[in-house]
Design a protein around this motif. Structure first.
Motif, PDB file in Angstrom:
ATOM      1  N   TYR A 101       0.840  -1.196   0.000  1.00 51.51           N
ATOM      2  CA  TYR A 101       0.000   0.000   0.000  1.00 51.51           C
ATOM      3  C   TYR A 101       0.879   1.252   0.000  1.00 51.51           C
ATOM      4  CZ  TYR A 101      -4.129  -2.829   1.098  1.00 51.51           C
ATOM      5  OH  TYR A 101      -5.154  -3.740   1.055  1.00 51.51           O
ATOM      6  N   LEU A 102       0.239   2.363  -0.357  1.00 52.73           N
ATOM      7  CA  LEU A 102       0.894   3.670  -0.363  1.00 52.73           C
ATOM      8  C   LEU A 102       0.127   4.625   0.543  1.00 52.73           C
ATOM      9  CD1 LEU A 102       1.475   3.900  -4.211  1.00 52.73           C
ATOM     10  CD2 LEU A 102       3.257   3.544  -2.506  1.00 52.73           C
ATOM     11  N   PHE A 103       0.854   5.456   1.284  1.00 52.64           N
ATOM     12  CA  PHE A 103       0.210   6.423   2.167  1.00 52.64           C
ATOM     13  C   PHE A 103      -0.568   7.471   1.380  1.00 52.64           C
ATOM     14  CE2 PHE A 103       3.045   4.770   5.400  1.00 52.64           C
ATOM     15  CZ  PHE A 103       2.364   4.994   6.588  1.00 52.64           C
ATOM     16  N   SER A 104       0.015   7.962   0.311  1.00 46.55           N
ATOM     17  CA  SER A 104      -0.572   9.074  -0.426  1.00 46.55           C
ATOM     18  C   SER A 104      -1.900   8.680  -1.060  1.00 46.55           C
ATOM     19  CB  SER A 104       0.387   9.559  -1.515  1.00 46.55           C
ATOM     20  OG  SER A 104      -0.238  10.527  -2.337  1.00 46.55           O
ATOM     21  N   ILE A 135       4.703  -5.636   9.980  1.00 48.91           N
ATOM     22  CA  ILE A 135       4.295  -4.651   8.980  1.00 48.91           C
ATOM     23  C   ILE A 135       5.466  -3.704   8.741  1.00 48.91           C
ATOM     24  CG2 ILE A 135       2.662  -2.820   8.419  1.00 48.91           C
ATOM     25  CD1 ILE A 135       0.683  -4.128  10.322  1.00 48.91           C
ATOM     26  N   ALA A 136       5.804  -3.489   7.486  1.00 46.61           N
ATOM     27  CA  ALA A 136       6.934  -2.626   7.137  1.00 46.61           C
ATOM     28  C   ALA A 136       6.435  -1.251   6.714  1.00 46.61           C
ATOM     29  CB  ALA A 136       7.755  -3.251   6.017  1.00 46.61           C
ATOM     30  N   ILE A 137       7.124  -0.206   7.184  1.00 45.75           N
ATOM     31  CA  ILE A 137       6.819   1.177   6.810  1.00 45.75           C
ATOM     32  C   ILE A 137       8.098   1.826   6.302  1.00 45.75           C
ATOM     33  CG2 ILE A 137       6.154   3.458   7.662  1.00 45.75           C
ATOM     34  CD1 ILE A 137       4.294   2.178   9.606  1.00 45.75           C
ATOM     35  N   ASP A 138       7.985   2.491   5.177  1.00 44.30           N
ATOM     36  CA  ASP A 138       9.094   3.269   4.627  1.00 44.30           C
ATOM     37  C   ASP A 138       8.684   4.741   4.655  1.00 44.30           C
ATOM     38  OD1 ASP A 138      11.083   4.539   3.198  1.00 44.30           O
ATOM     39  OD2 ASP A 138      11.235   2.982   1.666  1.00 44.30           O
ATOM     40  N   PRO A 139       9.197   5.548   5.617  1.00 39.01           N
ATOM     41  CA  PRO A 139       8.764   6.950   5.711  1.00 39.01           C
ATOM     42  C   PRO A 139       9.307   7.830   4.596  1.00 39.01           C
ATOM     43  CG  PRO A 139      10.514   6.515   7.282  1.00 39.01           C
ATOM     44  CD  PRO A 139      10.180   5.191   6.650  1.00 39.01           C
ATOM     45  N   VAL A 140      10.362   7.405   3.936  1.00 45.24           N
ATOM     46  CA  VAL A 140      10.945   8.212   2.863  1.00 45.24           C
ATOM     47  C   VAL A 140      10.097   8.113   1.594  1.00 45.24           C
ATOM     48  CG1 VAL A 140      12.975   8.536   1.403  1.00 45.24           C
ATOM     49  CG2 VAL A 140      13.248   8.002   3.833  1.00 45.24           C
ATOM     50  N   ARG A 177       5.560   4.131   1.878  1.00 45.91           N
ATOM     51  CA  ARG A 177       5.080   2.814   1.468  1.00 45.91           C
ATOM     52  C   ARG A 177       4.806   1.933   2.685  1.00 45.91           C
ATOM     53  NH1 ARG A 177       8.927   1.118  -3.741  1.00 45.91           N
ATOM     54  NH2 ARG A 177       8.145   2.742  -5.171  1.00 45.91           N
ATOM     55  N   ILE A 178       3.867   0.996   2.505  1.00 40.17           N
ATOM     56  CA  ILE A 178       3.504   0.035   3.547  1.00 40.17           C
ATOM     57  C   ILE A 178       3.512  -1.352   2.924  1.00 40.17           C
ATOM     58  CG2 ILE A 178       1.808  -0.586   5.311  1.00 40.17           C
ATOM     59  CD1 ILE A 178       0.553   2.206   4.840  1.00 40.17           C
TER      60      ILE A 178
END
Length: 411
Positions: free
Chosen positions: A216-219, A320-325, A328-329
């Protein structure tokens, strides 16, 4: 005491009121005129009292109070009379109100930081560059944290190198600071401002990556976007700003080290909701931590030998993986794919524009009537437009994605 018509009329002897009633109450009509003028005088007296204080005075009084204490504004006072400088007027009122306090703390970094925030309405941080000079230390005033060579085993000072929160010692820079190049010298002070604000999207549906129910994507636009830290409000005489106090992009190393500070329920910077429930430690398991559920990863594109993107890198097996840069999830392959994923996060932007959680009540006018709310009173935008029948305003009350009509017929 308010001197309205009845109050003034009651001051007359009863005999005059009786005779006035017999003759058509012409005297009472005269007292009504007098009461109007008394009300004007009362209002003027109340405003004169309010004008003695900077917090309640009229706009035109601000420069006069400022002149009494020797305040000099950063802008021409005539700008406020053109009707396009409401924010400037508020900033000037705050400057005059804080002038005495600022002068008592003149020359301190806390005062400069507060002054920068109140005049620009941006987050600010002040640095005394002489504190970061690599010098031969005086034996009676040792600075054990001011080492000439940085400790390469500590990641955080290197992460913040040459930023507003740099703590690594530097050699002297003899270039003039006004040129924008010279920094580290004895007389130099740096004021760092964050022009971008951190805008929140609360409980917004995450965008599923095409053909993959675990990515998934935050945006809400379905693109990569950096996550910002939520700026914390600073009060008068508060300590200097820290990285968690300003709206800045969150790096992977920082989020991994300070996950508890950035992730969680408001006022934290981000939060995940999976299948209707927030991803938080189970209260029935006191030893469980957020780091047991979420892992910060570099979810960059994974390519094969032909440079074709075949997935995301570094997806963990049980967290659950989160990439703040990249915003992305990724959900672990060892667990079932989620049905609904919602996110609360902050993105960086320079102004209040478009939809968002910020207050827009000052832009509303009485002419914006009637208002049809979606989805509280109307299930969809189409239903709201049918309710308005071509005249009115549709107000969306949540952060969901709503499909609009192909065309709108407005009067």
């Amino acid at each position: 005491m308010s001197f309205d018509t009845e109050t003034l009329y009651a001051l007359l002897p009863a005999i005059y009121r009786i005779r006035d009633a017999e003759q058509g109450e012409s005297l009472k009509a005269l007292f009504a005129v007098l009461a109007e003028q008394v009300a004007v005088a009362e209002e003027n007296l109340a405003q004169l009292y309010d004008d003695q204080f900077i917090e309640t005075c009229a706009e035109w009084v601000i420069p006069y109070i400022g002149d009494l204490i020797g305040y000099r504004g950063l802008y021409d006072i005539k700008l406020a009379s053109k009707g396009t400088a409401d924010a400037l007027s508020v900033a000037r009122r705050a400057e005059v109100a804080n002038t005495i306090g600022f002068r008592r703390r003149k020359g301190t970094v806390s005062m400069l930081e507060e002054l920068a925030r109140s005049t620009t309405h941006w987050s600010a941080h002040v640095v005394e560059f002489f504190q970061l000079l690599a010098t031969t230390q005086y034996m009676k005033h040792l600075r054990p944290n001011n080492l000439h060579s940085p400790d390469l085993r500590k990641w955080e000072p290197l992460e913040r190198l040459n930023s507003a929160f740099d703590s690594v010692a530097h050699s002297v820079d003899v270039r003039h600071i006004a040129s924008g190049r010279g920094r580290y010298n004895i007389p130099n002070i740096g004021i760092f401002l964050w022009r971008l604000h951190a805008y929140a999207l609360t409980n917004s549906p995450a965008v599923q990556f095409p053909a993959d129910p675990r990515r998934y994507l935050f945006s809400p636009l379905g693109n990569n976007t950096p996550l910002f830290s939520r700026a914390q409000s600073k009060d008068e005489m508060s300590p200097l700003a820290t990285p968690t106090d300003v709206p800045m992009p969150i790096s992977r190393r920082v989020l991994d080290a300070y996950l508890d500070s950035y992730y969680g329920i408001d006022p934290k910077s981000l939060l995940l909701y999976v299948d209707g429930k927030p991803v938080l430690p189970d209260l029935q398991q006191p030893t469980q931590k957020i780091s047991d559920l979420i892992e910060v990863c570099n979810l960059s594109d994974l390519t094969d030998a032909s440079n074709t993107v075949i997935g995301w890198a570094h997806i963990p097996q049980d967290k659950i993986a989160i990439d703040p840069v990249l915003g992305r999830i990724a959900f672990p392959p060892s667990k079932d794919a989620p049905t609904d994923v919602y996110v609360t996060f902050h993105y960086g932007f320079s102004a209040d524009m478009g939809g968002g959680d910020y207050d827009r009540s000052s832009t509303f006018t009485p002419k914006l009537q009637p208002i049809a709310e979606v989805p509280t009173l109307n299930a969809s935008i189409d239903d709201a437009l049918k309710t308005l029948n071509g005249e009115g305003v549709v107000q969306i009350m949540d952060s969901q994605r709503h499909v609009g009509p192909a065309s709108i017929n407005a009067k």
